[in-house]
Design an enzyme around this catalytic site. Structure first.
Site, PDB file in Angstrom:
ATOM      1  N   GLN A 102      43.330 -61.942  75.571  1.00 25.42           N
ATOM      2  CA  GLN A 102      42.187 -61.034  75.461  1.00 25.42           C
ATOM      3  C   GLN A 102      40.994 -61.768  74.847  1.00 25.42           C
ATOM      4  O   GLN A 102      41.091 -62.338  73.769  1.00 25.42           O
ATOM      5  CB  GLN A 102      42.506 -59.799  74.625  1.00 25.42           C
ATOM      6  CG  GLN A 102      41.387 -58.757  74.723  1.00 25.42           C
ATOM      7  CD  GLN A 102      41.572 -57.568  73.812  1.00 25.42           C
ATOM      8  OE1 GLN A 102      41.577 -57.714  72.599  1.00 25.42           O
ATOM      9  NE2 GLN A 102      41.706 -56.376  74.395  1.00 25.42           N
ATOM     10  N   TYR A 174      33.000 -53.221  70.345  1.00 24.98           N
ATOM     11  CA  TYR A 174      32.650 -54.627  70.189  1.00 24.98           C
ATOM     12  C   TYR A 174      31.525 -55.010  71.155  1.00 24.98           C
ATOM     13  O   TYR A 174      30.975 -54.159  71.852  1.00 24.98           O
ATOM     14  CB  TYR A 174      33.897 -55.488  70.362  1.00 24.98           C
ATOM     15  CG  TYR A 174      34.895 -55.301  69.242  1.00 24.98           C
ATOM     16  CD1 TYR A 174      34.548 -55.582  67.921  1.00 24.98           C
ATOM     17  CD2 TYR A 174      36.182 -54.830  69.496  1.00 24.98           C
ATOM     18  CE1 TYR A 174      35.454 -55.394  66.883  1.00 24.98           C
ATOM     19  CE2 TYR A 174      37.098 -54.646  68.464  1.00 24.98           C
ATOM     20  CZ  TYR A 174      36.725 -54.922  67.165  1.00 24.98           C
ATOM     21  OH  TYR A 174      37.618 -54.735  66.130  1.00 24.98           O
ATOM     22  N   ARG A 226      38.904 -54.051  79.603  1.00 27.27           N
ATOM     23  CA  ARG A 226      39.274 -52.896  78.782  1.00 27.27           C
ATOM     24  C   ARG A 226      38.045 -52.091  78.397  1.00 27.27           C
ATOM     25  O   ARG A 226      37.020 -52.664  78.010  1.00 27.27           O
ATOM     26  CB  ARG A 226      40.013 -53.351  77.519  1.00 27.27           C
ATOM     27  CG  ARG A 226      40.771 -52.193  76.847  1.00 27.27           C
ATOM     28  CD  ARG A 226      41.578 -52.639  75.649  1.00 27.27           C
ATOM     29  NE  ARG A 226      42.653 -51.682  75.394  1.00 27.27           N
ATOM     30  CZ  ARG A 226      43.261 -51.528  74.225  1.00 27.27           C
ATOM     31  NH1 ARG A 226      42.912 -52.270  73.189  1.00 27.27           N
ATOM     32  NH2 ARG A 226      44.221 -50.640  74.078  1.00 27.27           N
ATOM     33  N   GLY A 318      52.047 -49.494  72.339  1.00 28.01           N
ATOM     34  CA  GLY A 318      51.555 -50.264  71.211  1.00 28.01           C
ATOM     35  C   GLY A 318      52.438 -50.133  69.989  1.00 28.01           C
ATOM     36  O   GLY A 318      53.295 -50.981  69.724  1.00 28.01           O
ATOM     37  N   ARG A 319      52.242 -49.072  69.206  1.00 26.93           N
ATOM     38  CA  ARG A 319      53.016 -48.891  67.980  1.00 26.93           C
ATOM     39  C   ARG A 319      54.516 -48.955  68.238  1.00 26.93           C
ATOM     40  O   ARG A 319      55.280 -49.492  67.430  1.00 26.93           O
ATOM     41  CB  ARG A 319      52.647 -47.560  67.320  1.00 26.93           C
ATOM     42  CG  ARG A 319      51.274 -47.541  66.665  1.00 26.93           C
ATOM     43  CD  ARG A 319      50.971 -46.149  66.131  1.00 26.93           C
ATOM     44  NE  ARG A 319      49.756 -46.114  65.349  1.00 26.93           N
ATOM     45  CZ  ARG A 319      48.526 -46.000  65.877  1.00 26.93           C
ATOM     46  NH1 ARG A 319      48.384 -45.917  67.197  1.00 26.93           N
ATOM     47  NH2 ARG A 319      47.464 -45.977  65.104  1.00 26.93           N
TER      48      ARG A 319
END
Length: 372
Positions: A102, A174, A226, A318-319
């Site tokens: 990424q 971002y 993304r 994810g988690r």
């Protein structure tokens, strides 16, 4: 049950075959050295989790020194990082899992402490609404062109290091998202103003990355993108803006679109009357022209299966992949009853979980001013 659709293979248009539809999404574990080189602890973290999922996307890797967004961030900002990046790629590429790097530039979501005395930069001199945010320095035209080139050079390094692809981090407020956002981008030149002009930077990055892949890749190579569908800030990105961007993105040379949401079935954060899940609206808008990765609060096999049944190409955990590194293998072997859905501090060392990751796992899901 082992006949889940998410265990089926997928083939991108460029010919790359993915062994299943499970993705490990990028998660910030802050384990790299200060200079951005990978550490043994970080490699151990990758090694513990790879081999089962079809795709493993690395934590965000900064494409330039001013793009660094947090301590312990992996770097792809210079050729000096190639040995480190090669280690990461080789560690992840086990048992057919595809390694995706990424690419990230923090923009205004950084500060002078992280940048060792330098001022953070952004499209405009407008601070984020996050607590403690500093006012960034507005980028010049020449600096913008350099950052676009930086994304391209980082892509070249990913190719040389052996990755199977890259993902452009156009989410989480971002820099790529900052150029698209009317909150962070108040420019009046060709890089801001109208919706079309606010798309210019993201599209220029995609174009540059694709040129680099065409020039340097000696094999099929994945380009992912993304997005975060909405912002809470006013002015800010609304779902209609994102759908307009997707109309353009889906015609670009990208291989997938990764929809960043906290909960996969969440509805609009800005329009309470809109009760259609955001991901479903995006899916209907793409009209199957670009593969989609859905993510957000998915843990159990039946939850992952529902995402695939709803028409998405991939589902990211994810988690749950932090709590249960062998999730895919246990599903494949009919050991679903043994999947771990909980975590406590006594498990951290065994699971190679760093303090920042522990904070990520235990923090509240909803935060007023943190975009998806």
């Amino acid at each position: 049950m082992t006949n889940y659709q998410f265990l089926q293979t997928f083939e991108f248009k460029n010919g790359i075959k993915i062994k299943n539809r499970i993705v490990i999404p990028p998660m910030t574990e802050c384990s790299s050295f200060e200079d951005g080189n990978v550490t043994k602890n970080e490699l151990d973290y990758f090694a513990l989790r790879t081999g089962g999922a079809g795709i493993f996307i690395t934590p965000a890797s900064n494409v330039s020194s001013l793009g660094k967004g947090f301590e312990g961030q992996l770097s792809c900002a210079s050729d000096d990082m190639l040995p480190s990046l090669t280690q990461v790629a080789n560690t992840i590429k086990v048992n057919g899992t595809k390694a995706i790097l990424q690419l990230h530039h923090a923009g205004r979501i950084s500060d002078s402490k992280i940048l060792r005395g330098q001022q953070a930069v952004g499209p405009s001199a407008v601070a984020s609404l996050r607590p403690g945010s500093e006012i960034p320095r507005e980028l010049t035209n020449e600096e913008i062109l350099q950052i676009i080139s930086d994304f391209g050079q980082a892509t070249r390094r990913a190719i040389e290091a052996g990755f199977d692809g890259i993902e452009l981090h156009g989410a989480k407020t971002y820099l790529i998202q900052q150029f698209f956002s009317p909150h962070s981008n108040r420019r009046s030149d060709d890089w801001g103003g109208s919706l079309k002009k606010r798309m210019k930077f993201p599209l220029a990055v995609v174009e540059q990355v694709h040129k680099i892949v065409e020039r340097y890749a000696d094999r099929p190579f994945i380009i992912g993108y993304r997005i975060s569908p909405e912002e809470i800030e006013t002015p800010g990105i609304r779902l209609a803006d994102t759908l307009a961007l997707i109309d353009v993105l889906k015609k670009q040379p990208i291989d997938y679109l990764h929809i960043s949401t906290r909960d996969v079935w969440q509805t609009s954060k800005n329009d309470s009357d809109d009760q259609i899940p955001v991901v479903d609206q995006i899916k209907e808008h793409t009209k199957n022209e670009v593969p989609l990765i859905a993510v957000g609060n998915i843990a159990k096999p039946e939850e992952a299966e529902k995402v695939i049944e709803d028409g998405f190409n991939f589902v990211a955990l994810g988690r749950e992949m932090l709590r249960e590194p062998q999730w895919v293998e246990k599903v494949q072997n009919g050991q679903e009853a043994g999947i771990n859905y909980s975590l406590n501090e006594t498990d951290l060392k065994q699971l190679r979980i760093t303090p920042p990751l522990w904070k990520f796992l235990t923090k509240k899901i909803h935060s007023k001013l943190t975009a998806d």
